[in-house]
Every structure is written in structure tokens, then in C-alpha cells.
Design a protein around this motif. Structure first.
Motif, PDB file in Angstrom:
ATOM      1  N   HIS A  28       0.406  -1.313   0.024  1.00  0.00           N
ATOM      2  CA  HIS A  28       0.145   0.405  -0.073  1.00  0.00           C
ATOM      3  C   HIS A  28       0.785   1.357   0.184  1.00  0.00           C
ATOM      4  O   HIS A  28       1.572   1.268   1.245  1.00  0.00           O
ATOM      5  N   MET A  37       0.862   4.804   0.270  1.00  0.00           N
ATOM      6  CA  MET A  37       0.931   6.260   0.354  1.00  0.00           C
ATOM      7  C   MET A  37       2.408   7.480   0.528  1.00  0.00           C
ATOM      8  O   MET A  37       2.096   8.549   0.041  1.00  0.00           O
ATOM      9  N   THR A  38       2.821   6.894   1.592  1.00  0.00           N
ATOM     10  CA  THR A  38       3.240   8.134   2.520  1.00  0.00           C
ATOM     11  C   THR A  38       4.749   7.996   1.745  1.00  0.00           C
ATOM     12  O   THR A  38       5.427   7.232   0.704  1.00  0.00           O
ATOM     13  N   GLY A  58       2.806  12.432   5.609  1.00  0.00           N
ATOM     14  CA  GLY A  58       3.326  10.238   6.191  1.00  0.00           C
ATOM     15  C   GLY A  58       1.391  10.750   7.179  1.00  0.00           C
ATOM     16  O   GLY A  58       0.585  10.383   5.972  1.00  0.00           O
ATOM     17  N   SER A  59       1.301  11.599   7.952  1.00  0.00           N
ATOM     18  CA  SER A  59      -0.339  12.500   8.591  1.00  0.00           C
ATOM     19  C   SER A  59      -0.729  13.281   7.946  1.00  0.00           C
ATOM     20  O   SER A  59      -1.641  12.690   7.798  1.00  0.00           O
ATOM     21  N   PHE A 113       8.864   4.582   2.790  1.00  0.00           N
ATOM     22  CA  PHE A 113       8.213   3.166   3.846  1.00  0.00           C
ATOM     23  C   PHE A 113       6.978   2.150   3.563  1.00  0.00           C
ATOM     24  O   PHE A 113       5.837   2.183   4.602  1.00  0.00           O
ATOM     25  N   ILE A 114       7.252   1.733   2.691  1.00  0.00           N
ATOM     26  CA  ILE A 114       6.152   0.889   2.372  1.00  0.00           C
ATOM     27  C   ILE A 114       6.396  -0.066   2.133  1.00  0.00           C
ATOM     28  O   ILE A 114       7.795  -0.860   1.648  1.00  0.00           O
ATOM     29  N   THR A 115       5.813  -0.832   3.034  1.00  0.00           N
ATOM     30  CA  THR A 115       6.043  -2.284   3.646  1.00  0.00           C
ATOM     31  C   THR A 115       5.730  -3.274   2.235  1.00  0.00           C
ATOM     32  O   THR A 115       4.850  -3.351   1.724  1.00  0.00           O
ATOM     33  N   ILE A 164       6.927  -0.091  16.132  1.00  0.00           N
ATOM     34  CA  ILE A 164       6.117   0.508  14.608  1.00  0.00           C
ATOM     35  C   ILE A 164       4.731   0.121  14.621  1.00  0.00           C
ATOM     36  O   ILE A 164       4.298   1.280  14.360  1.00  0.00           O
ATOM     37  N   TYR A 209       2.727   2.719  12.222  1.00  0.00           N
ATOM     38  CA  TYR A 209       1.861   2.267  11.380  1.00  0.00           C
ATOM     39  C   TYR A 209       0.326   3.167  11.030  1.00  0.00           C
ATOM     40  O   TYR A 209      -0.472   2.668  12.064  1.00  0.00           O
ATOM     41  N   THR A 215      -0.350   7.232  13.818  1.00  0.00           N
ATOM     42  CA  THR A 215      -0.103   7.170  14.344  1.00  0.00           C
ATOM     43  C   THR A 215      -1.060   7.576  15.990  1.00  0.00           C
ATOM     44  O   THR A 215      -2.082   7.371  15.536  1.00  0.00           O
ATOM     45  N   ASP A 257      -0.632   9.675  18.157  1.00  0.00           N
ATOM     46  CA  ASP A 257      -1.256  10.807  18.592  1.00  0.00           C
ATOM     47  C   ASP A 257      -2.825  10.738  17.080  1.00  0.00           C
ATOM     48  O   ASP A 257      -3.336  11.280  17.639  1.00  0.00           O
ATOM     49  N   LEU A 310      -6.323  11.772  18.357  1.00  0.00           N
ATOM     50  CA  LEU A 310      -7.343  12.567  17.112  1.00  0.00           C
ATOM     51  C   LEU A 310      -8.767  12.125  16.895  1.00  0.00           C
ATOM     52  O   LEU A 310      -9.521  13.021  17.342  1.00  0.00           O
TER      53      LEU A 310
HETATM   54  C1  LIG Z   1       8.223   0.348   9.537  1.00  0.00           C
HETATM   55  C2  LIG Z   1       7.280   1.279   9.012  1.00  0.00           C
HETATM   56  C3  LIG Z   1       6.248   0.751   7.652  1.00  0.00           C
HETATM   57  C4  LIG Z   1       5.617   1.172   7.543  1.00  0.00           C
HETATM   58  N1  LIG Z   1       4.012   1.043   6.598  1.00  0.00           N
HETATM   59  C5  LIG Z   1       3.887   1.950   5.359  1.00  0.00           C
HETATM   60  C6  LIG Z   1       3.195   1.370   4.316  1.00  0.00           C
HETATM   61  O1  LIG Z   1       2.896   0.118   4.196  1.00  0.00           O
HETATM   62  N2  LIG Z   1       2.600   2.555   3.670  1.00  0.00           N
HETATM   63  C7  LIG Z   1       2.379   3.389   3.690  1.00  0.00           C
HETATM   64  O2  LIG Z   1       1.831   4.153   3.184  1.00  0.00           O
HETATM   65  N3  LIG Z   1       3.099   3.611   4.960  1.00  0.00           N
HETATM   66  C8  LIG Z   1       3.470   3.368   5.792  1.00  0.00           C
HETATM   67  N4  LIG Z   1       4.509   3.435   6.699  1.00  0.00           N
HETATM   68  C9  LIG Z   1       4.473   5.210   7.322  1.00  0.00           C
HETATM   69  C10 LIG Z   1       3.631   5.303   8.314  1.00  0.00           C
HETATM   70  O3  LIG Z   1       2.570   5.602   7.789  1.00  0.00           O
HETATM   71  C11 LIG Z   1       4.377   6.998   8.720  1.00  0.00           C
HETATM   72  O4  LIG Z   1       4.956   6.926   9.108  1.00  0.00           O
HETATM   73  C12 LIG Z   1       3.047   7.427   9.862  1.00  0.00           C
HETATM   74  O5  LIG Z   1       1.494   7.561   9.329  1.00  0.00           O
HETATM   75  C13 LIG Z   1       3.821   9.098  10.566  1.00  0.00           C
HETATM   76  O6  LIG Z   1       4.347   9.912   9.499  1.00  0.00           O
HETATM   77  P1  LIG Z   1       5.120   9.988   9.297  1.00  0.00           P
HETATM   78  O7  LIG Z   1       6.899   9.244   9.564  1.00  0.00           O
HETATM   79  O8  LIG Z   1       5.699  11.100   8.633  1.00  0.00           O
HETATM   80  O9  LIG Z   1       5.739  10.811  10.773  1.00  0.00           O
HETATM   81  P2  LIG Z   1       4.627  12.654  10.381  1.00  0.00           P
HETATM   82  O10 LIG Z   1       3.675  12.578  10.150  1.00  0.00           O
HETATM   83  O11 LIG Z   1       6.033  13.913  10.275  1.00  0.00           O
HETATM   84  O12 LIG Z   1       4.460  13.096  12.314  1.00  0.00           O
HETATM   85  C14 LIG Z   1       6.389  12.866  13.615  1.00  0.00           C
HETATM   86  C15 LIG Z   1       5.183  12.888  14.417  1.00  0.00           C
HETATM   87  O13 LIG Z   1       4.274  14.308  14.420  1.00  0.00           O
HETATM   88  C16 LIG Z   1       3.093  13.805  15.471  1.00  0.00           C
HETATM   89  N5  LIG Z   1       2.145  14.202  14.666  1.00  0.00           N
HETATM   90  C17 LIG Z   1       1.729  14.874  13.688  1.00  0.00           C
HETATM   91  N6  LIG Z   1       0.507  15.473  12.929  1.00  0.00           N
HETATM   92  C18 LIG Z   1       0.245  16.100  13.615  1.00  0.00           C
HETATM   93  C19 LIG Z   1      -0.926  16.191  14.312  1.00  0.00           C
HETATM   94  N7  LIG Z   1      -1.650  16.788  13.617  1.00  0.00           N
HETATM   95  N8  LIG Z   1      -1.292  16.210  15.576  1.00  0.00           N
HETATM   96  C20 LIG Z   1      -0.630  15.375  16.922  1.00  0.00           C
HETATM   97  N9  LIG Z   1       1.031  15.399  16.594  1.00  0.00           N
HETATM   98  C21 LIG Z   1       0.814  14.914  14.997  1.00  0.00           C
HETATM   99  C22 LIG Z   1       3.246  11.959  14.625  1.00  0.00           C
HETATM  100  O14 LIG Z   1       2.273  11.677  15.715  1.00  0.00           O
HETATM  101  C23 LIG Z   1       4.740  12.120  15.168  1.00  0.00           C
HETATM  102  O15 LIG Z   1       4.933  11.821  16.153  1.00  0.00           O
HETATM  103  C24 LIG Z   1       5.065   2.511   7.484  1.00  0.00           C
HETATM  104  C25 LIG Z   1       5.819   3.015   8.316  1.00  0.00           C
HETATM  105  C26 LIG Z   1       6.879   2.750   9.092  1.00  0.00           C
HETATM  106  C27 LIG Z   1       7.394   2.563  10.396  1.00  0.00           C
END
Ligand SMILES: Cc1cc2nc3c(=O)[nH]c(=O)nc-3n(C[C@H](O)[C@H](O)[C@H](O)COP(=O)(O)OP(=O)(O)OC[C@H]3O[C@@H](n4cnc5c(N)ncnc54)[C@H](O)[C@@H]3O)c2cc1C
Length: 393
Positions: A129, A131-132, A137-138, A162-164, A368, A372, A375, A377, A381
Motif C-alpha cells: 500500500h 501512500m506515504t 505521512g500523517s 516506508f512502504i511495507t 512500529i 503505522y 500514529t 497521536d 485526534l
Molecule cells: C516500519 C514502517 C512501515 C510502514 N509501512 C507503510 C506502508 O506500508 N504504507 C504506507 O503508505 N506508509 C507506511 N508507513 C508510514 C507510516 O504510516 C507513517 O510513518 C506514519 O503515518 C507517520 O508519518 P510520518 O512518519 O511522516 O510522521 P509525521 O506525520 O511527520 O509525524 C511525526 C510526529 O508528529 C506527530 N504528528 C503529526 N501530525 C500531528 C497532528 N496533527 N497532531 C498531533 N501530532 C501529530 C506524529 O504523531 C508523530 O509523532 C510505515 C512506517 C513505518 C515506520
């Protein structure tokens, strides 16, 4: 606002229990002997993934006409819990692949289901999947990949991270922007979802990302450089990408909760077993009240996490509103996995940090699952948003 008793119904049947035994026996025999090597070598043998699929991990939730078993989400939760109890990394491959098979099941046409869903349900093909992105990310609406229609083909450009399953997948569900957002308040509009098949020209798996936990499940970067896919690889309607992503994560969070329960169960069992066999001051550890206190804390957390996870799955199975429950279960189960791993490490003393014992792996894996599929957080929300919505309704 006032809870109704019926909303807390969790119906477990003898079929659920029999599935648990089947998957547990399989996991003990086939996964346990290689779980340590999977973590150490950061690789899961492909044939093991096909064998895990063989016990239903790709088929439980799908209709028989697509080769599925017609089971409920509660069954999937139990199966994932049992795989995660032995190797959370192995369970991750299936949780990530469901993030492709679920949207195909919900939004693909019958013809697309035959092409893409059927080989996934049979366990022949795995999904990733996508997306990221490096800058989003978020904030899903912030993705920058684009898709433009040229005659009968979409041309996709962008970079994912970060695509699993990036390295092992056959089918990639790629999200890209197909039109600019109509306004700064409607950034979520204009995204669409596409299937990109492995081997498509211009599509490349980039760097493999080394992670502390879930080693073996291999997140990677993906590079999409003028990738052409047939017009018919659009899943759902053009512009529905954000909705498809968000709805997919609602359900996916129940899968992640199951992973948390599996890790927590493993930590609990390791702690109980060690406390019974380790002798200190001429007594087994379990005879000391402080150790008993930790075990009681662990039992409380484990049962809470499991019940909340089964509750969220049951609400979905009954066709009831389950989004808030899924977020509550995800936060609770993943944070319980972390807490129980730490308590298990403490009970193991010095051996808790020794890499030849599995308990430190549980802690790494738990970090982890907290991150994923949104998060924790972001889950808080979501829970708050639902509460406020309920107040207004
Ligand atoms: C091992 C692993 C596997 C993954 N697999 C996939 C996958 O298969 N497909 C895919 O698409 N993605 C995947 N991801 C991505 C994952 O979904 C994102 O890492 C996650 O959504 C967080 O995004 P970010 O890392 O960009 O952190 P950010 O969005 O930059 O967030 C950084 C920090 O800020 C906090 N934060 C951000 N926005 C807010 C807010 N509005 N309010 C409060 N706190 C906030 C977060 O909680 C976090 O603590 C994977 C990640 C990992 C680590």
C-alpha cells in the motif's frame, strides 16, 4: 452518548476457537523455528509467506466467489494475533497486503477483482500500500505524486517511502494526485488510487529502510518515473483516493490492534515462564510480591487489549459504527504491547536486554505498530473528533 449493552456484544463461536488452534499449531511448528533468524537476517523466506497464506491469512475475509473463506473480521483478528505472537514481522506482511486486498474488495470492478483480488486471496500475489511520501505521512492530503490521463493510460510520477512489502509485492496500490485541490480547506480532494504491477516500466523499488523492529517485513522506497498504467487500473472513482485510503485504515487498525495483542501475549507468556524457572535468593521469581505485581499488571493490560480489539472487530462484523472503537483498540493494544514488553524485560533482568532472548524484540516490534496506520497521536485526534461529533448528533 449513553452506551447500549448491545454495542458491547462480542460473539465468539467454536469456529473461532478452532481457527485459533489451527493457526497456533501452524505458527509453533512452521514459524517459531525461524522467528529468530527472520529478525536477525531481516528476511522472511517467500515460501513461508505462501504457507502462512495457506492457513487463511489472505482468504478469511473474502467471499467464496473470489476464493475466500467468507469469515468475519473477528476470525482475521484471531489469526493475526496467533501469527504475531510468534513473529510480528510475519503478521505485518499480511496486515500490509490487506491494505490492498481490502480496497480492491470494496471499490474494484468485477473485472478488476478477477485480475487483482483473486490472486491475492489465493496467496499467490502479495500487495503493498503506497501512500506515504518523504514529505507526507500523517498528512495524507499532502502527497505530491501525480497521475495524468494520456489517452488510454495514466502516467504516474512520484516517490513513496516506508512502504511495507515494497521489495516482495506483486501489486502496488499507489495513491497520486489527479487534480489540484479546489481550495486550501479541501486539500484531501483530487487524490486517486491505482494498481501498479511489479515490472511496469519506470517503476522501481528504491532503498530498503532498515528499522529497529518488525525486521523481515522490509519497508522500502518506491520510485515512479513516468509509469504508464492502463486507464482501467484506477480503483474506485477518480478523486476518491483520500476516502479510499482513510476508510481502508479504519479497518486496518483492527488488524494492527491484533498484532499488539499477539506481541503482548508473547511478552506475558515469556514473563510467566521465566518467573517460574529463574531462582533468586533460593526461590523462583514468581514467589516475590513485586514480581507478582508486575504479572498482575500484565494480565490486566493483556485482557483489556484483547477485549477492546475483539469489540472493535465485532462492531465492524455487525455493520455498526466501529471507527472510534478501532482507534481505541489500536492505541490500547499497541501501547499494551510496549508496556508488557518492558515489564517482561524487567522480569528477565540482564537477560531482558540480551538479544538471544526474544523479549527485547517484542519491545522493538511494539514501537512500529504504534506508528503505522496512523500514529497513536493521530488516533487520539480521531477519538476526540468522534466524541465531538457524537455530542453534536
Ligand atoms: C516500519 C514502517 C512501515 C510502514 N509501512 C507503510 C506502508 O506500508 N504504507 C504506507 O503508505 N506508509 C507506511 N508507513 C508510514 C507510516 O504510516 C507513517 O510513518 C506514519 O503515518 C507517520 O508519518 P510520518 O512518519 O511522516 O510522521 P509525521 O506525520 O511527520 O509525524 C511525526 C510526529 O508528529 C506527530 N504528528 C503529526 N501530525 C500531528 C497532528 N496533527 N497532531 C498531533 N501530532 C501529530 C506524529 O504523531 C508523530 O509523532 C510505515 C512506517 C513505518 C515506520
Amino acid at each position: 452518548m449513553i452506551p447500549r449493552s448491545a454495542d458491547y456484544e462480542v460473539k465468539l463461536t467454536p469456529d473461532h476457537e478452532s481457527l485459533r488452534h489451527t493457526v497456533r499449531d501452524f505458527a509453533e511448528k512452521e514459524i517459531r523455528p525461524v522467528a529468530f533468524d527472520i529478525d536477525r537476517n531481516n528476511k522472511i523466506p517467500r515460501d513461508l509467506l505462501h504457507r502462512i497464506a495457506g492457513v487463511g491469512l489472505t482468504a478469511i475475509n473474502y467471499k467464496e466467489e473470489y476464493g475466500g473463506l467468507g469469515g468475519d473480521l473477528l476470525s482475521m483478528v484471531i489469526a493475526l494475533e496467533e501469527v504475531a505472537r510468534v513473529s510480528a514481522a510475519c503478521s505485518t506482511v499480511f496486515v500490509a497486503s490487506h491494505l490492498v486486498s481490502e480496497p480492491l474488495n470494496e471499490w474494484a470492478s468485477e473485472e478488476q477483482k478477477k485480475r487483482f483480488l483473486v490472486p491475492m486471496v489465493s496467496g499467490e500475489k502479495f500487495g503493498a500500500h503506497a501512500m506515504t511520501e518523504p514529505g507526507a505521512g500523517s498528512d495524507v492530503a499532502g502527497i505530491k505524486s501525480t497521475a495524468k490521463l494520456h489517452g488510454t493510460h495514466w502516467e504516474i510520477n512520484g516517490r513513496k517511502t516506508f512502504i511495507t512489502n515494497g521489495e516482495i509485492a506483486d501489486l502496488y496500490l499507489v495513491f497520486a494526485r489527479t487534480s489540484p485541490p479546489p481550495s486550501s480547506r479541501e486539500r484531501h480532494k483530487g487524490l486517486s488510487a491505482f494498481i501498479v504491477e511489479r515490472g511496469t516500466e519506470g517503476f522501481q523499488v528504491g532503498n530498503h529502510i532498515e528499522t529497529t523492529g518488525l525486521r523481515g517485513s522490509q519497508p522500502s522506497e518506491l520510485i515512479l518515473d513516468h509509469v504508464k498504467v492502463p486507464q482501467d487500473n484506477l480503483i474506485g472513482k477518480e478523486g476518491d483516493g483520500f476516502y479510499i485510503g482513510v476508510k481502508t485504515y479504519d479497518r486496518g487498525r483492527v488488524d494492527v490492534s491484533a498484532q499488539g495483542v499477539g506481541i503482548a501475549q508473547a511478552a506475558y507468556e515469556a514473563a510467566i515462564s521465566y518467573a517460574q524457572t529463574r531462582i533468586s535468593f533460593d526461590k523462583p521469581l514468581i514467589d516475590f510480591q513485586q514480581v507478582q505485581y508486575k504479572l498482575a499488571e500484565m494480565a490486566m493490560g493483556l485482557h483489556t487489549a484483547r477485549l477492546l480489539t475483539y469489540w472493535a472487530a465485532s462492531l465492524k462484523d455487525q455493520g455498526k459504527e466501529f471507527v472510534k472503537a478501532a482507534s481505541i483498540a489500536k492505541v490500547t493494544a499497541t501501547e499494551t504491547a510496549e508496556k508488557l514488553s518492558l515489564l517482561a524485560m524487567m522480569i528477565h533482568g540482564g537477560y531482558g536486554v540480551a538479544t538471544e532472548y526474544p523479549v527485547e524484540r517484542y519491545l522493538r516490534d511494539s514501537q512500529i505498530i504504534k506508528t503505522y496506520e496512523g500514529t497513536n497521536d493521530i488516533q487520539r485526534l480521531t477519538i476526540a473528533k468522534q466524541l465531538i461529533k457524537e455530542l453534536k448528533d
